[in-house]
Write a protein that holds these residues in place. Structure first.
Motif, mmCIF file in Angstrom:
data_model
loop_
_atom_site.group_PDB
_atom_site.id
_atom_site.type_symbol
_atom_site.label_atom_id
_atom_site.label_comp_id
_atom_site.label_asym_id
_atom_site.label_seq_id
_atom_site.Cartn_x
_atom_site.Cartn_y
_atom_site.Cartn_z
ATOM 1 N N ALA A 9 0.831 -1.206 0.000
ATOM 2 C CA ALA A 9 0.000 0.000 0.000
ATOM 3 C C ALA A 9 0.867 1.258 0.000
ATOM 4 O O ALA A 9 0.578 2.235 -0.698
ATOM 5 N N LEU A 10 1.958 1.249 0.775
ATOM 6 C CA LEU A 10 2.856 2.400 0.813
ATOM 7 C C LEU A 10 3.602 2.567 -0.514
ATOM 8 O O LEU A 10 3.866 3.691 -0.954
ATOM 9 N N THR A 11 3.947 1.445 -1.145
ATOM 10 C CA THR A 11 4.584 1.509 -2.463
ATOM 11 C C THR A 11 3.673 2.207 -3.468
ATOM 12 O O THR A 11 4.101 3.081 -4.234
ATOM 13 N N ILE A 12 2.400 1.829 -3.469
ATOM 14 C CA ILE A 12 1.425 2.468 -4.369
ATOM 15 C C ILE A 12 1.263 3.942 -4.018
ATOM 16 O O ILE A 12 1.258 4.811 -4.887
ATOM 17 N N VAL A 32 9.344 1.769 -5.175
ATOM 18 C CA VAL A 32 9.483 0.338 -4.873
ATOM 19 C C VAL A 32 10.771 0.115 -4.093
ATOM 20 O O VAL A 32 11.861 0.434 -4.580
ATOM 21 N N PRO A 33 10.699 -0.448 -2.878
ATOM 22 C CA PRO A 33 11.913 -0.722 -2.097
ATOM 23 C C PRO A 33 12.753 -1.821 -2.748
ATOM 24 O O PRO A 33 12.226 -2.743 -3.369
ATOM 25 N N PRO A 34 14.077 -1.756 -2.575
ATOM 26 C CA PRO A 34 14.945 -2.784 -3.144
ATOM 27 C C PRO A 34 15.003 -4.034 -2.265
ATOM 28 O O PRO A 34 14.676 -3.988 -1.074
ATOM 29 N N ILE A 35 15.452 -5.124 -2.866
ATOM 30 C CA ILE A 35 15.654 -6.379 -2.139
ATOM 31 C C ILE A 35 17.066 -6.383 -1.566
ATOM 32 O O ILE A 35 18.043 -6.209 -2.298
ATOM 33 N N GLN A 89 8.261 4.449 -9.354
ATOM 34 C CA GLN A 89 7.346 3.775 -10.276
ATOM 35 C C GLN A 89 5.913 4.160 -9.943
ATOM 36 O O GLN A 89 5.507 4.137 -8.772
ATOM 37 N N ASP A 90 5.149 4.481 -10.960
ATOM 38 C CA ASP A 90 3.722 4.730 -10.785
ATOM 39 C C ASP A 90 3.029 3.375 -10.790
ATOM 40 O O ASP A 90 2.758 2.807 -11.844
#
Length: 422
Positions: free
Chosen positions: A354-357, A362-365, A387-388
């Motif tokens: 939800a926070l990414t959206i 986008v958090p990295p691995i 990223q959208d």
């Protein structure tokens, strides 16, 4: 975008307590940094695996339950109560400004109060039965996180506990959405919690070959989708989401982080602990979640993967993603940073999705580079990726063959469509 917007529910509040910190923002910033939080654990000293990802020290203010209630709660319950308070405040609800009979609570946990059973069993053997705490049972049983959260919030609607191993937190969100859609409640407080890093539990996971053995370098141990992965790092934490119907959120003037637009569930019926090869049965959960959201596979921009860093799970999940989503959505896996918080993981990862959206980032691995990527996926590595993200899925899989996939979409899509029609 979504054809089934009448089946979407809004995520209006988030509460997080994880190894990255206490609170939603601390956790978000921690996963954006992309560095593992695994470290040597004094409570696991001299065991075959002596490292973990624990929630950091909480100040007295951060840890305060109040009202003389903390003593009767298991640690998994305390984490849930504190995360729920943050989520409810974040959603804009103050004490007493809702109809408690219309508020549901659904919270999942995999091992619940196992730490207290271990402690009290040792006490009984060493000191006798009269030394066993009279609070053992409420500290132990898995429904007490939901029960104590409901008590703390004055929520008198349905109160449930989900138990689907490492998919428990995701199951709770799927059930909460169903309660909202059925009309059984108007607000749902839902998520997952876990605090089960004990010598016996950790050794049990080690004995079955699930944990990484990189004890000489714990911070490099969890490496989802890496070619040289060798197991997960045990962790703890909690995540609670406040869910409402989008129209209700708008009527209160509240923003939504994202919409929980679809859910899919299936069971492998293959093996007690190993996934079905290739994610063959998890595929139905993924396709159902996408269809439930009114989407097609090609609409999915992003995958928050279960990504345990184990040999079999990562392979099966990677094959699943490549098969169902061949257009190559971005992929992240928070367990690289946070470790595997078992029954809380699905809720934590849904909150992060939800926070990414919401933030378009986008958090990295952690511990993954393009050079050691073991699969042909578009994994985000190194630094966060702007990223959208209009639509995403988050995967949760558990021992027993439980598969839960949640589909989340941007709230902006529905808000724009609603504004255009009025």
């Amino acid at each position: 975008m979504t054809k089934n917007s009448d089946r979407a529910v809004a995520i209006t509040g988030l509460g997080l307590i994880t190894p990255a910190g206490v609170g939603r923002e601390a956790t978000w910033q921690g996963v954006l940094r992309g560095r593992s939080l695994a470290a040597q654990d004094p409570e696991l000293k001299e065991l075959p695996v002596d490292f973990s990802c624990r929630v950091p020290y909480m100040t007295p203010d951060q840890a305060r339950i109040g009202g003389g209630k903390s003593w009767r709660m298991g640690q998994f319950t305390r984490l849930a109560v504190l995360a729920a308070r943050e989520a409810v405040a974040d959603a804009g609800f103050a004490g007493g400004d809702w109809d408690g009979a219309r508020v549901a609570v659904v919270i999942g946990s995999g091992l619940a109060g196992a730490v207290h059973l271990e402690e009290q069993s040792a006490r009984m053997l060493q000191e006798g039965p009269e030394r066993v705490a009279p609070t053992l049972i409420p500290m132990l049983i898995s429904n007490m996180a939901a029960g104590e959260v409901a008590l703390d919030l004055g929520a008198r609607g349905p109160s449930l506990a989900t138990e689907s191993a490492c998919a428990s937190g995701a199951s709770a969100l799927a059930v909460a959405r169903d309660l909202l859609l059925s009309g059984a409640c108007d607000i749902a407080v839902a998520g997952g919690t876990e605090a089960a890093i004990t010598p016996v539990i950790t050794t049990g996971f080690h004995r079955m070959g699930a944990l990484s053995s990189r004890g000489d370098e714990p911070a490099a141990a969890s490496r989802p989708f890496a070619a040289d992965r060798d197991g997960f790092v045990i962790a703890e934490g909690a995540a609670i989401c406040v869910l409402e119907r989008p129209a209700d959120a708008r009527s209160r003037g509240r923003r939504s982080y994202a919409l929980l637009a679809g859910a899919g569930q299936s069971t492998d019926a293959h093996h007690p602990t190993a996934p079905a090869p290739g994610g063959a049965v998890a595929e139905s959960a993924l396709r159902t979640a996408i269809a439930d959201a009114g989407l097609a596979p090609g609409d999915i921009d992003h995958v928050n993967a279960h990504g345990t860093s184990t040999s079999l799970n990562d392979r099966a999940e990677a094959e699943l993603i490549a098969r169902v989503l061949p257009h190559g959505p971005s992929v992240t896996a928070p367990k690289g940073v946070l470790g595997h918080s078992l029954g809380a993981a699905g809720a934590i990862e849904a909150a992060l999705t939800a926070l990414t959206i919401h933030h378009g980032k986008v958090p990295p691995i952690a511990n993954l580079t393009p050079e050691n990527l073991g699969f042909p996926l578009d994994c985000v590595t190194g630094t966060p990726r702007p990223q959208d993200v209009r639509a995403a899925v988050t995967h949760s899989f558990g021992f027993g063959g439980h598969n839960v996939v949640l589909a989340l979409t941007s709230a902006r899509t529905v808000d724009t469509a609603t504004a255009a029609s009025t």
